[in-house]
Design a protein around this motif. Sequence first.
Motif, PDB file in Angstrom:
ATOM      1  N   SER A  46       0.856  -1.176   0.000  1.00 60.03           N
ATOM      2  CA  SER A  46       0.000   0.000   0.000  1.00 60.03           C
ATOM      3  C   SER A  46       0.898   1.233   0.000  1.00 60.03           C
ATOM      4  CB  SER A  46      -0.941  -0.026   1.207  1.00 60.03           C
ATOM      5  OG  SER A  46      -1.862   1.038   1.129  1.00 60.03           O
ATOM      6  N   ALA A  47       0.307   2.379   0.238  1.00 64.97           N
ATOM      7  CA  ALA A  47       1.093   3.613   0.270  1.00 64.97           C
ATOM      8  C   ALA A  47       0.370   4.675   1.090  1.00 64.97           C
ATOM      9  CB  ALA A  47       1.318   4.128  -1.158  1.00 64.97           C
ATOM     10  N   ASN A  48       1.159   5.484   1.760  1.00 64.94           N
ATOM     11  CA  ASN A  48       0.670   6.696   2.436  1.00 64.94           C
ATOM     12  C   ASN A  48      -0.361   6.440   3.522  1.00 64.94           C
ATOM     13  OD1 ASN A  48       2.345   8.050   0.665  1.00 64.94           O
ATOM     14  ND2 ASN A  48       0.726   8.322  -0.838  1.00 64.94           N
ATOM     15  N   GLU A  49      -0.528   5.188   3.917  1.00 66.89           N
ATOM     16  CA  GLU A  49      -1.460   4.854   4.981  1.00 66.89           C
ATOM     17  C   GLU A  49      -0.924   3.610   5.678  1.00 66.89           C
ATOM     18  OE1 GLU A  49      -5.535   6.288   3.742  1.00 66.89           O
ATOM     19  OE2 GLU A  49      -6.004   4.275   4.435  1.00 66.89           O
ATOM     20  N   GLY A 101       3.952  -1.132 -12.124  1.00 63.92           N
ATOM     21  CA  GLY A 101       4.981  -0.089 -11.988  1.00 63.92           C
ATOM     22  C   GLY A 101       5.379   0.054 -10.530  1.00 63.92           C
ATOM     23  N   TRP A 102       6.589   0.527 -10.294  1.00 62.32           N
ATOM     24  CA  TRP A 102       7.053   0.599  -8.899  1.00 62.32           C
ATOM     25  C   TRP A 102       7.625   1.970  -8.527  1.00 62.32           C
ATOM     26  CZ3 TRP A 102      12.006   1.979  -9.587  1.00 62.32           C
ATOM     27  CH2 TRP A 102      12.633   1.560 -10.766  1.00 62.32           C
ATOM     28  N   ALA A 103       7.674   2.885  -9.481  1.00 61.42           N
ATOM     29  CA  ALA A 103       8.284   4.184  -9.165  1.00 61.42           C
ATOM     30  C   ALA A 103       7.367   5.069  -8.314  1.00 61.42           C
ATOM     31  CB  ALA A 103       8.663   4.902 -10.454  1.00 61.42           C
ATOM     32  N   GLY A 104       6.057   4.828  -8.398  1.00 62.34           N
ATOM     33  CA  GLY A 104       5.102   5.639  -7.635  1.00 62.34           C
ATOM     34  C   GLY A 104       4.313   4.758  -6.680  1.00 62.34           C
ATOM     35  N   PRO A 105       3.403   5.361  -5.913  1.00 60.58           N
ATOM     36  CA  PRO A 105       2.640   4.601  -4.927  1.00 60.58           C
ATOM     37  C   PRO A 105       1.804   3.477  -5.554  1.00 60.58           C
ATOM     38  CG  PRO A 105       2.394   6.961  -4.569  1.00 60.58           C
ATOM     39  CD  PRO A 105       3.141   6.811  -5.851  1.00 60.58           C
ATOM     40  N   ASP A 106       1.746   2.346  -4.861  1.00 55.57           N
ATOM     41  CA  ASP A 106       0.855   1.244  -5.207  1.00 55.57           C
ATOM     42  C   ASP A 106      -0.585   1.745  -5.069  1.00 55.57           C
ATOM     43  OD1 ASP A 106      -0.866  -1.126  -4.643  1.00 55.57           O
ATOM     44  OD2 ASP A 106       1.035  -2.213  -4.876  1.00 55.57           O
ATOM     45  N   LEU A 107      -1.419   1.447  -6.061  1.00 54.42           N
ATOM     46  CA  LEU A 107      -2.788   1.982  -6.044  1.00 54.42           C
ATOM     47  C   LEU A 107      -3.844   0.914  -5.776  1.00 54.42           C
ATOM     48  CD1 LEU A 107      -2.574   4.506  -9.042  1.00 54.42           C
ATOM     49  CD2 LEU A 107      -2.314   4.972  -6.603  1.00 54.42           C
ATOM     50  N   SER A 108      -3.433  -0.258  -5.290  1.00 56.42           N
ATOM     51  CA  SER A 108      -4.375  -1.375  -5.131  1.00 56.42           C
ATOM     52  C   SER A 108      -5.564  -1.037  -4.239  1.00 56.42           C
ATOM     53  CB  SER A 108      -3.644  -2.590  -4.543  1.00 56.42           C
ATOM     54  OG  SER A 108      -2.549  -2.930  -5.353  1.00 56.42           O
TER      55      SER A 108
END
Length: 344
Positions: free
Chosen positions: A155-158, A280-287
Amino acid sequence: MAERTASPTRWLAGLAVLAGAAVAPGCAHDAPASRETPNALAPRGTGSRIVAEEWWFTFSLGSVVFVTVMGLTLFVLGTRRRRTGPVEPDDRGKLQWIWIGGIIVPVVLIGAVFGVSMRSIVALDGVGGDDELTVSVTGHQYWWEVEYEDLGISSANEVHVPVGEPVRIELTSADVIHSFWVPEIHPKLDMIPGETNVLTIQAERAGTYRGVCAEYCGLQHARMQFVLVAMPPDRFDEWAAARIQGPPEPAGDVERAGFEVFGDAGCAACHAVAGTDYQGWAGPDLSDVGSRLTLGAGVLDNNPGNLGGWISDPQQIKPGVRMPATRLEGEDLIALIAYLRSLR
Ligand code: CUA
């Protein structure tokens, strides 16, 4: 967090935080209204509680010393003004003052502060135990990569954690030095490229807490934020089960069209969606982007309008962010928003 009222303690704490704001990076003023400015003196985690207790002890002791010294100073000024004639020399009395005020009292007070600090250090070290949940958090300019390797969740940012249980947070960085800080839960720790620093946190009360980057890392340092969601353990298990399962297939025509736009518009070059070819892996995962509380690493509330604005021109919202603008036809943008909103 609904029980917050304006007690004298909170006023004092607020004043102290205002004073601290001058030296505390990452205290953004323009974050979404859904999250209050974090207050390290209103602890909701074991680590922050230990530090807050020490802070109040030091502050109280310092206040007593300040008032005493100021009182003595005013007393001396007052008596000097009234006195006439020369001051009688009394070396014995002066020596006593030096012994008491210059040596004994400072040694006792500094010794007390030292003792309480040592107690805090030992107590902070004692947070944690066996069978800790492990979360890897990697700092990026200007977002947070979040990985539950044991559970297979990205995940990202949480960061989601169960309340009342120690959680091992492994911190590193993909570029420059960042620092992981959730003021209400635990003291901060730096994220250093090529190294792994370990923080064991324990939330004591369920809620959403704002996390900030506490080490200057570039143009958008102040708006490199995240949300720590502390949930009752059974709710956390439900959340983890849903995340392990991954997002649903696009349900309707609009979502399916959005899924295609995601690939055609180049989103997949940087972003991943679990269970798809988009990796892609350069930015946050959006799952799970549809269920996140914020967009742009804590900058915007997550709603369709903000999502559309962010996709269309992130540089306008967060200058210096790595994400470029994506120029899309209205229909494609609506489809893409619908698809991203369905990822939860
Ligand atoms: Cu990342 Cu400051």
